[in-house]
Design a protein around this motif. Structure first.
Motif, mmCIF file in Angstrom:
data_model
loop_
_atom_site.group_PDB
_atom_site.id
_atom_site.type_symbol
_atom_site.label_atom_id
_atom_site.label_comp_id
_atom_site.label_asym_id
_atom_site.label_seq_id
_atom_site.Cartn_x
_atom_site.Cartn_y
_atom_site.Cartn_z
ATOM 1 N N UNK A 165 -60.543 4.144 44.527
ATOM 2 C CA UNK A 165 -59.532 3.328 43.879
ATOM 3 C C UNK A 165 -58.491 4.136 43.122
ATOM 4 N N UNK A 166 -58.533 5.463 43.252
ATOM 5 C CA UNK A 166 -57.563 6.314 42.563
ATOM 6 C C UNK A 166 -56.173 6.115 43.169
ATOM 7 N N UNK A 167 -55.181 5.957 42.301
ATOM 8 C CA UNK A 167 -53.802 5.710 42.738
ATOM 9 C C UNK A 167 -52.931 6.913 42.424
ATOM 10 N N UNK A 168 -52.131 7.329 43.433
ATOM 11 C CA UNK A 168 -51.192 8.438 43.263
ATOM 12 C C UNK A 168 -49.773 7.946 43.540
ATOM 13 N N UNK A 169 -48.834 8.381 42.715
ATOM 14 C CA UNK A 169 -47.428 8.056 42.935
ATOM 15 C C UNK A 169 -46.803 9.153 43.781
ATOM 16 N N UNK A 170 -46.109 8.764 44.878
ATOM 17 C CA UNK A 170 -45.546 9.750 45.803
ATOM 18 C C UNK A 170 -44.047 9.946 45.636
ATOM 19 N N UNK A 171 -43.315 8.950 45.175
ATOM 20 C CA UNK A 171 -41.865 9.078 45.011
ATOM 21 C C UNK A 171 -41.499 8.936 43.546
ATOM 22 N N UNK A 172 -40.318 9.422 43.209
ATOM 23 C CA UNK A 172 -39.869 9.339 41.815
ATOM 24 C C UNK A 172 -38.360 9.158 41.725
ATOM 25 N N UNK A 173 -37.759 8.684 42.787
ATOM 26 C CA UNK A 173 -36.317 8.455 42.804
ATOM 27 C C UNK A 173 -35.941 7.333 41.839
ATOM 28 N N UNK A 174 -34.777 7.451 41.198
ATOM 29 C CA UNK A 174 -34.215 6.298 40.492
ATOM 30 C C UNK A 174 -33.531 5.429 41.532
ATOM 31 N N UNK A 175 -34.155 4.310 41.806
ATOM 32 C CA UNK A 175 -33.704 3.437 42.871
ATOM 33 C C UNK A 175 -34.901 2.833 43.567
ATOM 34 N N UNK A 176 -34.688 2.329 44.763
ATOM 35 C CA UNK A 176 -35.745 1.616 45.475
ATOM 36 C C UNK A 176 -36.323 2.466 46.596
ATOM 37 N N UNK A 177 -37.646 2.563 46.630
ATOM 38 C CA UNK A 177 -38.382 3.154 47.737
ATOM 39 C C UNK A 177 -39.449 2.152 48.142
ATOM 40 N N UNK A 178 -39.473 1.785 49.425
ATOM 41 C CA UNK A 178 -40.355 0.698 49.843
ATOM 42 C C UNK A 178 -40.710 0.841 51.312
ATOM 43 N N UNK A 179 -41.553 -0.081 51.786
ATOM 44 C CA UNK A 179 -41.950 -0.206 53.193
ATOM 45 C C UNK A 179 -42.507 1.095 53.768
ATOM 46 N N UNK A 180 -43.482 1.736 53.098
ATOM 47 C CA UNK A 180 -44.006 3.004 53.607
ATOM 48 C C UNK A 180 -44.872 2.813 54.851
ATOM 49 N N UNK A 181 -44.775 3.784 55.785
ATOM 50 C CA UNK A 181 -45.544 3.765 57.028
ATOM 51 C C UNK A 181 -46.047 5.167 57.340
#
Length: 683
Positions: free
Chosen positions: A262-278
């Motif tokens: 259940x460990x969660x990691x953040x992959x992006x840090x852009x100011x803005x929107x990052x979504x729909x990862x594949x």
């Protein structure tokens, strides 16, 4: 603004290699030609989400239909061979997806104890079915784990109230008023759902054979559908897991959650929107859509890839500037196939993992790529101006424009029916903007006659009218109306500058685009200028109420589910984001809100104007309709307010209400056909 018209002019008409599914009755011309009638709507069926089995031999899909007795839309799961043969009902439900080994499908339908549940069906001769979940809330975003042992899904999880009080003195058995709802969240209600402040959307996994669902994410945040990494160790998703998330506008990040820990990691840090990862097929990369923070009213996202650990993010879509509706990795990991909306059409493009975008399938149609095999055999939904939605197959590796039609679900309904011709037009509007539109002509059209005209205006405002089959317009045309629909500036499908051109100016010059479209049709000589009508819902309702405040050229109008007063709208719609679509907050400077509000021009209105809105509407609350109706009544302008029961935003989610919308619209127009607009002296 010059949209590349030569590209649109080059769109080819698709060739349907198979005109009917095997065993289906062909759509041949009949001696007794019929036109579309309103009651046909109750028999029209839909198809969606065709999925090819892993071995490429069979296709499952959802077939939708109308339950006339219960005034509802229902669905069933069907199956057919890959060539369209042996199409047959499989089970009740919707959204089937194959297990990785092709032995089972997962799908949803009503189950126990109540509501939507996840089911699994074995695809052998026995066809055994099991209810996998027994959830309190409906699941969504179902995905198979790579080894086929688990299913992931998202579900709303109830949250405790922020605070409450204990009221003393209640006698045993007393019948007291229910306790009040305590609201502390910014986003506390949504159209078609109602109050949402008592839950958060989280990611779960459950054994595919059934069992207890295990929650993977936590906290006071909403999480998108999780996508499995090929090794089955993690799910990637988008969210915004920050303390200020609910007040952060146009912000989201990509994360992973470890399925075991259940460990969660953040992959992006852009100011803005990052979504729909594949995740890519080899698990080395994660593709996603993103855009830097901006305050534009409209901007298309770009496609990026990054390493699995979030390092080395880079854009691979270059300067491609069209709306991407969905995308999926090629089986060899060389890039992604994307479904793209452009200039009223929808086709498929390929985005190379090393950069560059190329066209795969593009024509005068709406194509919804749904599934494809390793050797390029693809299935999709398909519609064009004369073809209700059906399933087609085609070769991703041969961009020939040839499609094989696998279903023909409405052949029985429309056998012998003559549709109105749909003609594409382009015209130049103010500031040299090139505007695209379409004219639907009545069957047996006579260019020497003078027909009444309906101008239909889309919502959004960043929507896009398209070339897909439209029953409503065909039914109006069958009743002897010419229908005009256009994509004025602000529409999606023409690039970010075109969409953003209404920033802090909506409604405004998009009105000029609409009126120039009307002039374009009038110039053709077959429109009765005394019988011209205008209507639209949502953003189209905004513009309709704006139009009647600027001109008296229309005999009647119907402003449906409109916004008429931005001052009262921004704080009552479902979400606070609309505050950001103005240069200033209204309490700092209300002048822009007032300048752009149709109600400020209601004193100019002489056109008989009806309003139609759902009583449950939370997107454009019915109070907006109330305000405009009251103003019209005070001024003595002919008006009527049609309050649709059991409707959220729009007036057509229930089949009977679609029928009523068509009839009320024409009834109002016919009541005022040839009406002379009232003058100041008449008031």
């Amino acid at each position: 603004m010059h949209v590349p018209r030569p590209l649109a002019a080059a769109l080819t008409v698709v060739t349907l290699v198979v005109l009917s599914a095997p065993g289906a009755a062909p759509l041949t011309a009949q001696d007794d030609v019929r036109t579309v009638s309103l009651e046909m709507y109750l028999d029209v069926e839909s198809v969606s989400s065709p999925q090819i089995s892993p071995d490429g031999s069979r296709i499952v899909y959802t077939r939708g239909w109308i339950d006339k007795m219960n005034d509802s839309r229902e669905s069933s799961i069907w199956i057919m061979n890959a060539d369209g043969s042996r199409a047959r009902h499989l089970t009740d439900g919707s959204g089937p997806i194959w297990s990785p080994d092709g032995t089972r499908i997962a799908f949803t339908r009503q189950g126990e104890p109540e509501g939507t549940q996840i089911f699994v069906r074995w695809m052998d001769a026995e066809g055994a079915e099991s209810q996998v979940t027994r959830l309190e809330n409906s699941p969504g975003g179902i995905r198979w784990s790579p080894d086929g042992t688990h299913l992931s899904f998202t579900m709303n999880v109830d949250a405790a109230p922020a605070f409450g009080v204990d009221v003393p003195g209640r006698p045993d058995g007393a019948d007291w008023t229910d306790a009040p709802r305590v609201v502390t969240r910014a986003d506390y209600r949504q159209d078609r759902r109602g109050f949402i402040d008592d839950s958060w959307r989280h990611i779960f996994v459950v054994p595919a054979e059934g069992g207890t669902a295990r929650q993977l994410t936590d906290g006071g945040w909403n999480h998108s559908t999780g996508e499995w990494t090929p090794d089955g160790r993690e799910l990637v998703f988008s969210s915004l897991r920050t303390e200020d998330a609910e007040l952060s506008w146009r912000e989201s990040e990509v994360y992973t959650v470890d399925v075991q820990s259940g460990q969660i990691r953040q992959l992006t840090s852009r100011r803005g929107q990052d979504s729909s990862p594949l995740p890519s097929p080899d698990g080395e990369l994660i593709a996603y859509r993103g855009v830097d923070f901006h305050d534009d009213t409209y901007r298309n996202s770009h496609v990026y890839v990054m390493n699995r650990d979030g390092s080395n993010p880079r854009m691979i879509s270059g300067d491609f500037d069209r709306q991407i509706n969905g995308m999926d990795w090629a089986h060899d990991g060389s890039g992604l196939y994307a479904t793209v909306s452009s200039e009223g059409t929808r086709g498929v493009h390929f985005i190379d993992r090393d950069g560059g975008v190329s066209e795969v399938a593009r024509g005068n149609y709406m194509l919804g790529l749904s599934s494809f095999t390793e050797d390029g055999f693809a299935v999709a939904t398909f519609s064009d101006p004369a073809t209700p939605s059906d399933i087609v197959s085609f070769d991703l590796d041969e961009a020939s424009g040839d499609f094989t039609k696998l279903t023909n679900v409405n052949a029985d309904v429309f056998a012998g029916v003559e549709f109105g011709e749909v003609e594409e037009i382009w015209y130049t509007s103010v500031e040299d903007f090139e505007i695209q539109g379409w004219i639907v002509k009545p069957p047996n059209f006579d260019p020497n006659r003078r027909y009444p005209l309906m101008l239909a205006i889309h919502g959004g405002p960043h929507g896009m009218y398209n070339v897909g089959f439209n029953f409503g317009w065909q039914e109006h045309a069958a009743n002897d109306y010419v229908v005009l629909y256009t994509n004025p500036r602000g529409s999606s499908g023409y690039g970010s500058p075109f969409g953003n051109s209404i920033k802090n100016a909506y409604p405004g010059k998009d009105y000029d685009d609409l009126m120039n479209g009307v002039d374009e049709v009038i110039a053709r000589g077959y429109v009765d200028e005394d019988r011209m009508f205008v209507y639209g819902c949502s953003g189209g309702g905004v513009l309709t109420s704006w139009v009647v405040g600027q001109t008296d050229r229309f005999a009647a109008a119907s402003a449906n589910c409109p916004v008429t007063n931005w001052l009262s709208f921004v704080g009552t719609t479902d979400g606070i984001g609309w505050y950001n679509n103005f240069e200033n907050f209204p309490w700092d400077d209300p002048s822009e809100h007032l300048r752009r509000s149709p109600i400020m021009y209601v004193g100019n209105v002489s056109t008989p104007t009806m309003l139609m809105t759902g009583v449950n509407d939370l997107r454009t609350p019915i109070s907006q309709t109330d305000e405009y109706y009251a103003a019209l009544k005070v001024l003595g302008v002919p008006t009527a307010m049609i309050r649709f029961n059991d409707e959220w935003h729009g007036t057509s989610s229930n089949p009977s209400n679609f029928l009523r919308s068509q009839l009320f619209l024409r009834k109002w127009f016919e009541m005022h056909s040839g009406t002379t607009p009232i003058t100041e002296d008449d008031r």
